[in-house]
Design a protein around this motif. Structure first.
Motif, PDB file in Angstrom:
ATOM      1  N   GLU A  84     -35.999 -84.694-107.805  1.00 43.15           N
ATOM      2  CA  GLU A  84     -34.738 -84.317-107.245  1.00 43.15           C
ATOM      3  C   GLU A  84     -33.242 -83.928-107.707  1.00 43.15           C
ATOM      4  O   GLU A  84     -32.523 -83.633-106.924  1.00 43.15           O
ATOM      5  N   ALA A  93     -33.549 -81.208 -99.853  1.00 49.12           N
ATOM      6  CA  ALA A  93     -34.265 -82.387 -99.232  1.00 49.12           C
ATOM      7  C   ALA A  93     -35.899 -82.167 -99.606  1.00 49.12           C
ATOM      8  O   ALA A  93     -36.331 -81.351 -99.726  1.00 49.12           O
ATOM      9  N   VAL A  94     -35.543 -83.769-100.525  1.00 48.10           N
ATOM     10  CA  VAL A  94     -37.011 -83.082-100.802  1.00 48.10           C
ATOM     11  C   VAL A  94     -38.619 -84.588 -99.972  1.00 48.10           C
ATOM     12  O   VAL A  94     -38.076 -85.597-100.008  1.00 48.10           O
ATOM     13  N   ILE A  95     -39.611 -83.729 -99.206  1.00 47.96           N
ATOM     14  CA  ILE A  95     -40.399 -84.138 -99.428  1.00 47.96           C
ATOM     15  C   ILE A  95     -41.213 -84.385-100.324  1.00 47.96           C
ATOM     16  O   ILE A  95     -42.038 -83.962-100.943  1.00 47.96           O
ATOM     17  N   LEU A  96     -41.347 -85.808-100.243  1.00 47.78           N
ATOM     18  CA  LEU A  96     -42.864 -86.303-100.958  1.00 47.78           C
ATOM     19  C   LEU A  96     -44.359 -86.449-101.243  1.00 47.78           C
ATOM     20  O   LEU A  96     -44.523 -86.463 -99.932  1.00 47.78           O
ATOM     21  N   ASN A  98     -47.768 -87.683-102.702  1.00 45.44           N
ATOM     22  CA  ASN A  98     -48.660 -88.170-104.131  1.00 45.44           C
ATOM     23  C   ASN A  98     -49.779 -88.733-103.697  1.00 45.44           C
ATOM     24  O   ASN A  98     -50.263 -88.284-102.750  1.00 45.44           O
ATOM     25  N   TYR A 100     -52.508 -89.011-105.472  1.00 45.51           N
ATOM     26  CA  TYR A 100     -53.097 -89.707-106.515  1.00 45.51           C
ATOM     27  C   TYR A 100     -54.621 -88.484-107.156  1.00 45.51           C
ATOM     28  O   TYR A 100     -55.770 -89.315-107.359  1.00 45.51           O
ATOM     29  N   PHE A 109     -51.529 -83.053 -97.852  1.00 41.60           N
ATOM     30  CA  PHE A 109     -50.241 -82.810 -98.259  1.00 41.60           C
ATOM     31  C   PHE A 109     -49.288 -81.564 -97.761  1.00 41.60           C
ATOM     32  O   PHE A 109     -48.458 -81.103 -96.691  1.00 41.60           O
ATOM     33  N   ARG A 112     -49.567 -80.620 -93.866  1.00 33.79           N
ATOM     34  CA  ARG A 112     -48.249 -81.296 -93.627  1.00 33.79           C
ATOM     35  C   ARG A 112     -46.746 -80.382 -93.700  1.00 33.79           C
ATOM     36  O   ARG A 112     -46.257 -80.290 -92.876  1.00 33.79           O
ATOM     37  N   HIS A 116     -44.110 -78.839 -91.834  1.00 31.27           N
ATOM     38  CA  HIS A 116     -42.044 -79.032 -91.946  1.00 31.27           C
ATOM     39  C   HIS A 116     -41.956 -78.232 -92.320  1.00 31.27           C
ATOM     40  O   HIS A 116     -40.065 -77.746 -92.489  1.00 31.27           O
TER      41      HIS A 116
ATOM     42  N   SER B  61     -39.530 -86.883 -85.053  1.00 28.56           N
ATOM     43  CA  SER B  61     -39.792 -85.640 -85.934  1.00 28.56           C
ATOM     44  C   SER B  61     -40.799 -85.653 -87.667  1.00 28.56           C
ATOM     45  O   SER B  61     -41.534 -85.043 -88.018  1.00 28.56           O
ATOM     46  N   HIS B  62     -41.377 -86.829 -86.954  1.00 32.18           N
ATOM     47  CA  HIS B  62     -42.541 -87.738 -87.582  1.00 32.18           C
ATOM     48  C   HIS B  62     -41.900 -87.856 -89.343  1.00 32.18           C
ATOM     49  O   HIS B  62     -42.237 -87.215 -89.726  1.00 32.18           O
ATOM     50  N   THR B  63     -40.770 -87.991 -89.437  1.00 37.51           N
ATOM     51  CA  THR B  63     -40.222 -87.048 -90.614  1.00 37.51           C
ATOM     52  C   THR B  63     -39.273 -88.877 -90.791  1.00 37.51           C
ATOM     53  O   THR B  63     -38.475 -89.184 -89.956  1.00 37.51           O
ATOM     54  N   GLU B  84     -44.878 -94.857 -99.165  1.00 34.56           N
ATOM     55  CA  GLU B  84     -45.232 -93.399 -99.093  1.00 34.56           C
ATOM     56  C   GLU B  84     -46.994 -92.892 -99.076  1.00 34.56           C
ATOM     57  O   GLU B  84     -47.518 -92.687 -97.787  1.00 34.56           O
ATOM     58  N   THR B  85     -47.635 -93.917 -98.715  1.00 40.88           N
ATOM     59  CA  THR B  85     -48.683 -94.395 -98.579  1.00 40.88           C
ATOM     60  C   THR B  85     -49.084 -94.718 -97.684  1.00 40.88           C
ATOM     61  O   THR B  85     -49.628 -94.315 -97.118  1.00 40.88           O
ATOM     62  N   GLU B  88     -47.001 -91.752 -95.062  1.00 37.78           N
ATOM     63  CA  GLU B  88     -48.413 -90.801 -95.160  1.00 37.78           C
ATOM     64  C   GLU B  88     -49.755 -90.323 -94.128  1.00 37.78           C
ATOM     65  O   GLU B  88     -49.731 -89.785 -93.274  1.00 37.78           O
ATOM     66  N   GLY B  91     -49.120 -90.231 -90.677  1.00 38.82           N
ATOM     67  CA  GLY B  91     -48.707 -89.307 -89.857  1.00 38.82           C
ATOM     68  C   GLY B  91     -47.225 -88.624 -90.327  1.00 38.82           C
ATOM     69  O   GLY B  91     -46.829 -87.897 -90.211  1.00 38.82           O
ATOM     70  N   ALA B  93     -43.626 -87.647 -92.817  1.00 51.27           N
ATOM     71  CA  ALA B  93     -43.484 -87.353 -93.884  1.00 51.27           C
ATOM     72  C   ALA B  93     -42.111 -87.625 -94.616  1.00 51.27           C
ATOM     73  O   ALA B  93     -41.029 -88.139 -93.794  1.00 51.27           O
ATOM     74  N   VAL B  94     -41.956 -88.122 -96.115  1.00 51.27           N
ATOM     75  CA  VAL B  94     -41.129 -89.157 -96.709  1.00 51.27           C
ATOM     76  C   VAL B  94     -40.164 -88.321 -96.958  1.00 51.27           C
ATOM     77  O   VAL B  94     -40.397 -87.271 -97.949  1.00 51.27           O
ATOM     78  N   ILE B  95     -39.513 -88.102 -96.688  1.00 51.54           N
ATOM     79  CA  ILE B  95     -37.691 -88.028 -97.717  1.00 51.54           C
ATOM     80  C   ILE B  95     -37.531 -88.489 -98.780  1.00 51.54           C
ATOM     81  O   ILE B  95     -36.367 -88.432 -97.905  1.00 51.54           O
ATOM     82  N   LEU B  96     -37.004 -87.755 -99.824  1.00 52.70           N
ATOM     83  CA  LEU B  96     -36.730 -88.701-100.905  1.00 52.70           C
ATOM     84  C   LEU B  96     -34.928 -88.872-100.978  1.00 52.70           C
ATOM     85  O   LEU B  96     -34.546 -87.118-101.357  1.00 52.70           O
TER      86      LEU B  96
END
Lengths: 339, 339
Positions: A84, A93-96, A98, A100, A109, A112, A116, B61-63, B84-85, B88, B91, B93-96
């Motif tokens: 990061e 930008a980082v799309i994260l 996980n 598992y 992922f 998705r 994006h 934007s689902h972000t 995140e869990t 996710e 639906g 997306a996580v921008i970190l």
DNA sequence: CAGCGCGTTTAGATCGATCTAAAAGAGAAG
DNA sequence: CTTCTCTTTTAGATCGATCTAAACGCGCTG
């Protein structure tokens, strides 16, 4: 209350939207005076660049998908921090994601991430990831960097660590302390890093002309390792030293040994991997091979940036050195009766 | 080799792009037969939905932008995992963003997140974040959820934990063991959680009719705490028990005390906060107040989802309970001469 | 003064989806 | 057979930026 667009900015500055566009992109084609006018308009109107719209015509989205097997493990969290930090600096930008350690979640992922429009992926592949996963990404034209682990028979950029030096130093240290009956405690996740580390252990051992006493597989939790201590020390030929695949196992075992009244460093020597902060907190301190996950992450991100700027370049690897950190849990073999 | 678009899909299925669009969005307006035709075409052509294009017209934007002060700290990493869990699954997306507890970095990240058109932000505010930060986000119409910490005098959705129960249990346990000279070891990062925890400590103490012996501020690292042990135990009136703001400090102090030959649980009682995995590994085990960062993260994400679906709803809070976990580091006061 | 080159600016088409409003089709009722 | 619902489909405009290729202004030259 509507969104401010480039058209508004252009109008306010008395130029066309094309010119305004050139300014926001820092093009050298515009004159200093118009640039100033546009920049003032931007500040005044509170204009926010719309990357989504830009992405439609331009190639790059300045977005990277990063897949990590398990955020709960501090080791990976630090890896992610390294990634990061470099990407942030480079304006990505980082799309994260996980995973598992589940290939199915990982596939989901990536789907998705494709929607994006990510410029690429940095992946520590989930255990059991198939070759197809990597091949698909390449087929779809998504630059991909693997880190820490690799999917067998695939070729991509790779950022990992050199298991060799640290492991050899660790084994040599034990050897010099007189240890010959050395056991290895592995985890039950069979990914490439796991295999490589075990292979290096075997290699270092045979370089000294000794055979591993045993290789035991345990779930990679403190609890499992702690519980396994009696069994490991109860073997017919009792080990005089143990090397663990990571510090989670080693710390759990450390405690399990203490529970038994077996003192690490005196009654049995114990070495872990990763040199986590807690290694120095237990008593006696846990000797461990330091691996620098933050740097591995930084390397991965740098490889990615290089790949973006030269998509056709030949694949390259970066390996971060590892080194042995000696602490109290590792000491001379005790001359009690050989069982 | 060109990208496959909805137009291609529509052509291949023999319908218009509007119809194809309805199918990908799962609209109930299309008949079963055309839906099937379009879905087949999608599968056959390997069509990938282009969220960037969609975002231009549609609102969402689902972000989500997620800002964490420090990924290197496992506590925050687990919080992030919880966030995140849930996202996710929904639906998103996580921008970190990793703020390193710097408001400037935090501002930078929000700017970038805006350009990416995030639907909202989940933030654990960096220490020293100004009120303006929150107000700006709201002014810009960006839904924002605060977690773990809050910026003073701001009102947003909030996911935190209830410091009350755990702290009272901890203080009561010490009290019942006969402790009266109790010190508090805080960190040097002055954010809301820090203040709240200290306040609850004071409250719990005065409920028992005793005064804190001292409050000492230390940098939140193992090293700093370990080094501070001699000074803390060398005070004119020596504490019989210590409560620490978190387990990082408590574990460092644990080791520092052992270095001095002061055994936690016998010579001085020691309690941490967070109940990290390592609390159970040191000897004697570190008593600690369990806080469940994963759940706090999940709550934050759920609050966010609720906010998205009901933008005008009144702000709400979720607090996760905390509870005291007793271990060997906490024991009866020793009846040596009162200094 | 026409013609050229150079640095700047711009109109118009375009990316790939979604929205709106209207058209087409299928039955049912009169 | 017409008219009227109701369902299903669609053409055309639109989101906010970038690209292309052409135009503009200006000084210089022959």
């Amino acid at each position: 209350m509507k969104r401010v667009t480039l058209v508004d900015v252009a109008q306010h500055a008395g130029v066309s939207r094309a010119t305004a566009s050139l300014v926001v992109r820092g093009s050298p084609l515009v004159s200093a005076s118009t640039r100033k006018a546009v920049e003032d308009a931007i500040a005044e109107l509170g204009y926010v660049y719309n990357l989504g719209a830009a992405r439609m015509r331009a190639a790059r989205s300045h977005t990277v998908g990063v897949i990590i097997p398990n955020l709960t493990n501090p080791f990976f969290a630090v890896l992610l921090a390294g990634i990061e930090t470099v990407l942030e600096e480079a304006g990505f930008a980082v799309i994260l994601g996980n995973s598992y350690d589940s290939p199915a979640k990982q596939d989901l992922f990536v789907g998705r991430a494709r929607e994006h429009g990510v410029d690429g992926l940095i992946v520590c592949p989930a255990a059991g990831t198939e070759k197809r996963f990597i091949e698909d990404a390449l087929k779809w034209g998504i630059p991909l960097v693997q880190t820490l682990r690799t999917v067998p028979d695939t070729s991509t950029d790779y950022s990992g660590m050199d298991q060799h030096d640290g492991m050899h130093e660790a084994v040599n240290c034990l050897y010099d302390f007189g240890h010959r009956r050395i056991g290895y405690v592995a985890s039950t996740l069979f990914h490439s890093a796991h295999k490589e580390r075990l292979a290096k252990f075997r290699e270092a051992m045979s370089a000294k002309g000794i055979e591993p006493l045993f290789v035991r597989h345990l779930e990679s939790t403190h609890q499992a390792a702690r519980m396994a201590a009696p069994e490991i020390m109860g073997k017919r030929t009792r080990p005089t030293a143990l090397i663990c695949h990571n510090d989670v196992l080693a710390l759990g075992l450390h405690r399990g040994l203490c529970d038994l009244g077996v003192l690490p460093g005196r009654d049995v020597s114990l070495i872990g991997f990763d040199n986590v902060a807690e290694a120095d907190l237990v008593i006696p301190g846990l000797a461990s091979v330091a691996t620098e996950p933050f740097n591995v992450g930084k390397n991965a991100a740098e490889l990615f940036l290089r790949r973006i700027s030269a998509p056709e370049a030949v694949h390259s690897s970066r390996v971060e050195p590892t080194y042995f950190v000696q602490r109290g849990s590792c000491g001379p073999v005790r001359d009690f009766a050989e069982a």
